[in-house]
Write a protein that holds these residues in place. Structure first.
Motif, mmCIF file in Angstrom:
data_model
loop_
_atom_site.group_PDB
_atom_site.id
_atom_site.type_symbol
_atom_site.label_atom_id
_atom_site.label_comp_id
_atom_site.label_asym_id
_atom_site.label_seq_id
_atom_site.Cartn_x
_atom_site.Cartn_y
_atom_site.Cartn_z
ATOM 1 N N SER A 1 10.524 84.109 2.206
ATOM 2 C CA SER A 1 10.470 84.602 0.824
ATOM 3 C C SER A 1 9.128 85.217 0.481
ATOM 4 O O SER A 1 9.028 86.007 -0.464
ATOM 5 C CB SER A 1 10.785 83.469 -0.161
ATOM 6 O OG SER A 1 9.732 82.524 -0.193
ATOM 7 N N LYS A 2 8.104 84.902 1.238
ATOM 8 C CA LYS A 2 6.768 85.439 0.973
ATOM 9 C C LYS A 2 6.532 86.792 1.638
ATOM 10 O O LYS A 2 5.575 87.491 1.301
ATOM 11 C CB LYS A 2 5.699 84.447 1.460
ATOM 12 C CG LYS A 2 5.698 83.142 0.684
ATOM 13 C CD LYS A 2 4.654 82.189 1.243
ATOM 14 C CE LYS A 2 4.658 80.875 0.471
ATOM 15 N NZ LYS A 2 3.695 79.914 1.036
ATOM 16 N N VAL A 3 7.395 87.175 2.576
ATOM 17 C CA VAL A 3 7.165 88.390 3.366
ATOM 18 C C VAL A 3 7.143 89.644 2.503
ATOM 19 O O VAL A 3 6.205 90.440 2.557
ATOM 20 C CB VAL A 3 8.221 88.516 4.494
ATOM 21 C CG1 VAL A 3 8.183 89.905 5.125
ATOM 22 C CG2 VAL A 3 8.008 87.448 5.545
ATOM 23 N N PHE A 4 8.175 89.860 1.708
ATOM 24 C CA PHE A 4 8.314 91.128 0.983
ATOM 25 C C PHE A 4 7.235 91.317 -0.084
ATOM 26 O O PHE A 4 6.632 92.393 -0.162
ATOM 27 C CB PHE A 4 9.731 91.256 0.421
ATOM 28 C CG PHE A 4 10.771 91.292 1.511
ATOM 29 C CD1 PHE A 4 11.063 92.475 2.178
ATOM 30 C CD2 PHE A 4 11.426 90.139 1.902
ATOM 31 C CE1 PHE A 4 12.006 92.514 3.200
ATOM 32 C CE2 PHE A 4 12.366 90.165 2.930
ATOM 33 C CZ PHE A 4 12.651 91.345 3.577
ATOM 34 N N LEU B 1 19.376 99.405 -10.707
ATOM 35 C CA LEU B 1 17.948 99.155 -10.546
ATOM 36 C C LEU B 1 17.318 100.184 -9.627
ATOM 37 O O LEU B 1 16.273 100.754 -9.936
ATOM 38 C CB LEU B 1 17.725 97.741 -9.990
ATOM 39 C CG LEU B 1 16.279 97.358 -9.657
ATOM 40 C CD1 LEU B 1 15.429 97.385 -10.912
ATOM 41 C CD2 LEU B 1 16.237 95.987 -9.016
ATOM 42 N N ILE B 2 17.971 100.464 -8.507
ATOM 43 C CA ILE B 2 17.445 101.447 -7.564
ATOM 44 C C ILE B 2 17.443 102.824 -8.193
ATOM 45 O O ILE B 2 16.472 103.573 -8.073
ATOM 46 C CB ILE B 2 18.254 101.433 -6.256
ATOM 47 C CG1 ILE B 2 18.056 100.087 -5.543
ATOM 48 C CG2 ILE B 2 17.837 102.563 -5.339
ATOM 49 C CD1 ILE B 2 18.975 99.869 -4.369
ATOM 50 N N CYS B 3 18.511 103.168 -8.880
ATOM 51 C CA CYS B 3 18.607 104.484 -9.506
ATOM 52 C C CYS B 3 17.512 104.665 -10.549
ATOM 53 O O CYS B 3 16.851 105.699 -10.605
ATOM 54 C CB CYS B 3 19.983 104.674 -10.128
ATOM 55 S SG CYS B 3 20.355 106.379 -10.538
ATOM 56 N N ILE B 4 17.290 103.654 -11.384
ATOM 57 C CA ILE B 4 16.231 103.729 -12.391
ATOM 58 C C ILE B 4 14.875 103.896 -11.727
ATOM 59 O O ILE B 4 14.052 104.703 -12.145
ATOM 60 C CB ILE B 4 16.264 102.473 -13.293
ATOM 61 C CG1 ILE B 4 17.486 102.517 -14.209
ATOM 62 C CG2 ILE B 4 14.993 102.335 -14.105
ATOM 63 C CD1 ILE B 4 17.794 101.219 -14.902
ATOM 64 N N GLY C 1 13.467 93.829 -1.140
ATOM 65 C CA GLY C 1 13.378 92.466 -0.642
ATOM 66 C C GLY C 1 14.734 91.821 -0.435
ATOM 67 O O GLY C 1 15.753 92.277 -0.954
ATOM 68 N N MET C 2 14.724 90.753 0.328
ATOM 69 C CA MET C 2 15.958 90.040 0.670
ATOM 70 C C MET C 2 15.659 88.540 0.668
ATOM 71 O O MET C 2 14.497 88.133 0.668
ATOM 72 C CB MET C 2 16.453 90.497 2.045
ATOM 73 C CG MET C 2 17.833 90.034 2.418
ATOM 74 S SD MET C 2 19.132 90.284 1.191
ATOM 75 C CE MET C 2 19.137 92.050 0.970
ATOM 76 N N LEU D 1 8.282 97.321 -5.285
ATOM 77 C CA LEU D 1 9.061 96.225 -4.720
ATOM 78 C C LEU D 1 10.278 95.931 -5.580
ATOM 79 O O LEU D 1 10.167 95.763 -6.795
ATOM 80 C CB LEU D 1 8.206 94.956 -4.625
ATOM 81 C CG LEU D 1 8.928 93.681 -4.162
ATOM 82 C CD1 LEU D 1 9.394 93.800 -2.720
ATOM 83 C CD2 LEU D 1 8.020 92.465 -4.345
ATOM 84 N N ILE D 2 11.443 95.900 -4.945
ATOM 85 C CA ILE D 2 12.645 95.322 -5.545
ATOM 86 C C ILE D 2 12.691 93.907 -4.982
ATOM 87 O O ILE D 2 12.946 93.730 -3.787
ATOM 88 C CB ILE D 2 13.911 96.111 -5.147
ATOM 89 C CG1 ILE D 2 13.807 97.561 -5.603
ATOM 90 C CG2 ILE D 2 15.154 95.433 -5.723
ATOM 91 C CD1 ILE D 2 14.885 98.460 -5.026
ATOM 92 N N PRO D 3 12.392 92.876 -5.775
ATOM 93 C CA PRO D 3 12.244 91.525 -5.210
ATOM 94 C C PRO D 3 13.445 91.050 -4.397
ATOM 95 O O PRO D 3 13.283 90.447 -3.347
ATOM 96 C CB PRO D 3 12.015 90.646 -6.444
ATOM 97 C CG PRO D 3 11.436 91.581 -7.457
ATOM 98 C CD PRO D 3 12.105 92.902 -7.210
#
Length: 195
Positions: free
Chosen positions: A169-172, A4-7, A153-154, A183-185
């Motif tokens: 969960s709302k922060v990111f 996902l990060i690479c894409i 996100g984490m 954003l990567i959720p």
């Protein structure tokens, strides 16, 4: 996760380029075979600014996901240098204190912000985590206005309590929306919690 990060990164590189993306080459135009420190300083950087997940705590540095992304970029002959600026145990507060130094050391094309997990594990108020993440993004944009920013996100474990987990969960998503970042959720999607 790394796919996902690479894409995402390769997609960003494609959208950043006005022509073809820079290719690694020597002064004669031949593909580069040597990634020296001097040549790396000339290449635009993709910085992974995070905690033990980026740093690769407990595994070989070559197995950490930033190193895997560097290998992928090299295989595509894309002349970008991946900088692993991960520090195990880092919180958003300590990251906020060191980000200016990190981004002052090279040109930055993409900045992947992977902090906040340790905040959640330590029960740091989500509002404080949000404020620190926004300040880090502001510092990056102040130094490199054209840099693309990816926020990873984490999630927190359920033992932190339902109220804390909900607020966290709302922060990111809130930071990504207010600061207009990618954003990567959930960075550990498909990894965290899988037996």
């Amino acid at each position: 996760m790394r796919y996902l990060i690479c894409i995402l990164i390769v997609g960003f590189l494609g959208s950043c380029a006005t022509d073809d993306p820079p290719k690694a080459s020597d002064p004669k135009g031949n593909p580069a075979t040597d990634n020296t420190t001097a040549s790396n300083k000339q290449k635009p950087a993709i910085i992974f600014f995070g905690n033990s997940l980026s740093a690769g705590y407990g595994i070989s540095p070559d197995s950490a996901f930033p190193a895997l992304i560097q290998h992928r970029l090299d295989s595509l002959s894309l002349a970008y240098t991946v900088v692993n600026a991960g520090v195990s145990g880092e919180t958003t507060a300590t990251g906020r204190n060191r980000v200016a130094w990190v981004v002052s050391r090279q040109p930055v094309s993409i900045f992947v912000l992977e902090l906040g997990g340790n905040d959640g594990l330590r029960g740091i108020p989500p509002a404080e985590t949000k404020q620190n993440l926004e300040a880090i993004i502001d510092s990056v944009r102040s130094a490199h206005p054209d840099a693309r920013i990816v926020l990873a996100g984490m999630m927190v474990p359920p033992n932190m309590g339902a109220d804390y987990s909900k607020a966290y969960s709302k922060v990111f998503p809130a930071v990504a929306a207010s600061k207009k970042t990618a954003l990567i959720p959930f960075l550990l999607e498909g990894v965290g919690g899988v037996d």
